[in-house]
Motif scaffolding. Structure first.
Motif, PDB file in Angstrom:
ATOM      1  N   UNK A  71       0.822  -1.207   0.000  1.00 31.17           N
ATOM      2  CA  UNK A  71       0.000   0.000   0.000  1.00 31.17           C
ATOM      3  C   UNK A  71       0.860   1.263   0.000  1.00 31.17           C
ATOM      4  N   UNK A  72       0.248   2.337  -0.466  1.00 33.03           N
ATOM      5  CA  UNK A  72       0.805   3.661  -0.261  1.00 33.03           C
ATOM      6  C   UNK A  72       0.068   4.311   0.892  1.00 33.03           C
ATOM      7  N   UNK A  73      -0.058   5.615   0.859  1.00 34.66           N
ATOM      8  CA  UNK A  73      -0.752   6.331   1.932  1.00 34.66           C
ATOM      9  C   UNK A  73      -2.199   5.870   2.016  1.00 34.66           C
ATOM     10  N   UNK A  74      -2.586   5.385   3.194  1.00 29.30           N
ATOM     11  CA  UNK A  74      -3.915   4.832   3.418  1.00 29.30           C
ATOM     12  C   UNK A  74      -4.493   5.462   4.684  1.00 29.30           C
ATOM     13  N   UNK A 126      -0.013  15.067   0.940  1.00 29.24           N
ATOM     14  CA  UNK A 126       0.145  13.658   0.557  1.00 29.24           C
ATOM     15  C   UNK A 126      -0.349  13.456  -0.861  1.00 29.24           C
ATOM     16  N   UNK A 127      -1.492  14.049  -1.190  1.00 31.44           N
ATOM     17  CA  UNK A 127      -2.075  13.877  -2.520  1.00 31.44           C
ATOM     18  C   UNK A 127      -1.331  14.692  -3.571  1.00 31.44           C
ATOM     19  N   UNK A 128      -1.003  15.946  -3.251  1.00 35.38           N
ATOM     20  CA  UNK A 128      -0.386  16.849  -4.228  1.00 35.38           C
ATOM     21  C   UNK A 128       1.118  16.655  -4.363  1.00 35.38           C
ATOM     22  N   UNK A 129       1.732  16.070  -3.345  1.00 40.43           N
ATOM     23  CA  UNK A 129       3.176  15.924  -3.359  1.00 40.43           C
ATOM     24  C   UNK A 129       3.842  16.922  -2.434  1.00 40.43           C
ATOM     25  N   UNK A 130       5.031  16.585  -1.995  1.00 43.62           N
ATOM     26  CA  UNK A 130       5.771  17.422  -1.050  1.00 43.62           C
ATOM     27  C   UNK A 130       7.238  17.421  -1.451  1.00 43.62           C
ATOM     28  N   UNK A 167       3.533  12.818  -4.861  1.00 48.85           N
ATOM     29  CA  UNK A 167       2.082  12.881  -4.752  1.00 48.85           C
ATOM     30  C   UNK A 167       1.423  11.617  -5.263  1.00 48.85           C
ATOM     31  N   UNK A 168       0.096  11.647  -5.326  1.00 49.82           N
ATOM     32  CA  UNK A 168      -0.688  10.482  -5.737  1.00 49.82           C
ATOM     33  C   UNK A 168      -1.422  10.817  -7.034  1.00 49.82           C
ATOM     34  N   UNK A 169      -1.009  10.250  -8.164  1.00 52.25           N
ATOM     35  CA  UNK A 169      -1.637  10.587  -9.442  1.00 52.25           C
ATOM     36  C   UNK A 169      -3.150  10.413  -9.473  1.00 52.25           C
ATOM     37  N   UNK A 170      -3.689   9.404  -8.803  1.00 58.59           N
ATOM     38  CA  UNK A 170      -5.141   9.211  -8.812  1.00 58.59           C
ATOM     39  C   UNK A 170      -5.875  10.235  -7.953  1.00 58.59           C
ATOM     40  N   UNK A 171      -5.138  11.046  -7.193  1.00 59.30           N
ATOM     41  CA  UNK A 171      -5.745  12.171  -6.493  1.00 59.30           C
ATOM     42  C   UNK A 171      -6.526  11.847  -5.240  1.00 59.30           C
ATOM     43  N   UNK A 172      -6.244  10.709  -4.612  1.00 62.87           N
ATOM     44  CA  UNK A 172      -6.951  10.376  -3.376  1.00 62.87           C
ATOM     45  C   UNK A 172      -6.071   9.495  -2.506  1.00 62.87           C
ATOM     46  N   UNK A 173      -6.290   9.592  -1.198  1.00 57.44           N
ATOM     47  CA  UNK A 173      -5.655   8.693  -0.240  1.00 57.44           C
ATOM     48  C   UNK A 173      -6.484   7.421  -0.180  1.00 57.44           C
ATOM     49  N   UNK A 174      -5.822   6.273  -0.122  1.00 57.63           N
ATOM     50  CA  UNK A 174      -6.534   5.004  -0.142  1.00 57.63           C
ATOM     51  C   UNK A 174      -7.378   4.807   1.104  1.00 57.63           C
ATOM     52  N   UNK A 201      -1.174   2.020  -4.521  1.00 62.76           N
ATOM     53  CA  UNK A 201      -0.811   3.341  -3.991  1.00 62.76           C
ATOM     54  C   UNK A 201      -1.269   4.497  -4.886  1.00 62.76           C
ATOM     55  N   UNK A 202      -2.235   4.229  -5.751  1.00 66.21           N
ATOM     56  CA  UNK A 202      -2.747   5.309  -6.600  1.00 66.21           C
ATOM     57  C   UNK A 202      -1.730   5.835  -7.580  1.00 66.21           C
TER      58      UNK A 202
END
Length: 278
Positions: A205-208, A226-230, A237-244, A272-273
């Motif tokens: 998993x990624x960020x959940x 977390x979603x946009x990147x840091x 970030x998460x390309x699918x645009x959501x935390x799992x 992990x999106x």
């Protein structure tokens, strides 16, 4: 060799669903991903031994499952207190589960801890505790159940790792290293057991959205980063645009333990999106 539906055991309802009649053990089932996995397997007919170091969470989970829909759900959840770092306790609980419900067909390793901190400043205790749960715990449970699976010619073991095992993360040195070790152990086990019909895979998993994830958030903007990147943390970030959601991870586990994945072993499925750009 495909895993087979072996029917019910004394005191184990056969139920319905794609896992009907199968027995599963899930570690770390008291909350988060572990609880979601236990629910998903039981919903598909498995009798799940839900284990956690503290009995409170798994007892609540079992009660919730029993009460849902008036107890008419297809599978069952039975709670057990078990500390995966204690080899004797693991052997005792797995023996008890096999005696009460029948031989285990499925093992899902979810139990894990996170001790964040700069890699060169981690304490000996933080390092040892992280590996004791995340890596040695996987070894203890797999060692306890794999020989029986191999002797019966069927079984599925899934270790829930982390995408941090494949991509370096700031302040997650012990966690990432322990998850990488448990992933490789699971794959090596899968290679050794392949001829016996036992499959071993990893879900990363990624960020959940779990208590562990939320413990890392220090301000209200943390989920957005977390979603946009840091860039400061070298995260894209998460390309699918959501935390799992934990159910997203449970769905991947359910697939891998089912006959739909009967020709899949020694694989690492990133959920992990797209965060690791794999």
């Amino acid at each position: 060799m495909a895993e087979r539906n072996t029917g019910s055991h004394d005191g184990d309802p056969g139920g319905s669903g794609i896992l009907a009649g199968r027995r599963a053990l899930v570690t770390g089932a008291g909350q988060g991903i572990g609880a979601a996995v236990a629910r998903a397997l039981a919903a598909q007919g498995a009798h799940v031994a839900a284990t956690d170091r503290s009995a409170e969470g798994v007892e609540a989970l079992a009660a919730e499952h029993a009460a849902a829909d008036g107890g008419s759900k297809p599978g069952a959840i039975t709670p057990y207190a078990m500390d995966v770092t204690d080899a004797a306790a693991v052997n005792s609980v797995t023996d008890t589960v096999a005696t009460r419900h029948g031989p285990l067909d499925i093992l899902v390793n979810v139990a894990g801890i996170l001790r964040p901190g700069p890699a060169a400043e981690l304490s000996d205790e933080d390092w040892a505790a992280t590996f004791a749960v995340n890596t040695t715990g996987v070894f203890h449970t797999a060692r306890a159940v794999a020989p029986g699976m191999a002797a019966r010619g069927r079984g599925s073991i899934v270790t829930v790792g982390s995408n941090a095992a494949g991509v370096p993360r700031v302040h997650m040195g012990a966690y990432a290293a322990s998850k990488a070790a448990s992933a490789m152990y699971t794959k090596c086990l899968g290679l050794e057991l392949a001829r016996s019909g036992v499959r071993c895979n990893v879900v990363a998993p990624g960020s959940t959205d779990t208590a562990m994830q939320r413990s890392l958030w220090q301000d209200p903007e943390a989920p957005r980063r977390v979603v946009d990147g840091d860039p400061a943390a070298y995260r894209t970030g998460i390309p699918l645009g959501r935390i799992a959601d934990p159910a997203d991870i449970a769905g991947a586990v359910l697939f891998l333990v089912s006959d739909a994945a009967r020709h899949i072993t020694m694989q690492e499925l990133y959920v992990d999106g797209g965060a690791t750009l794999r």
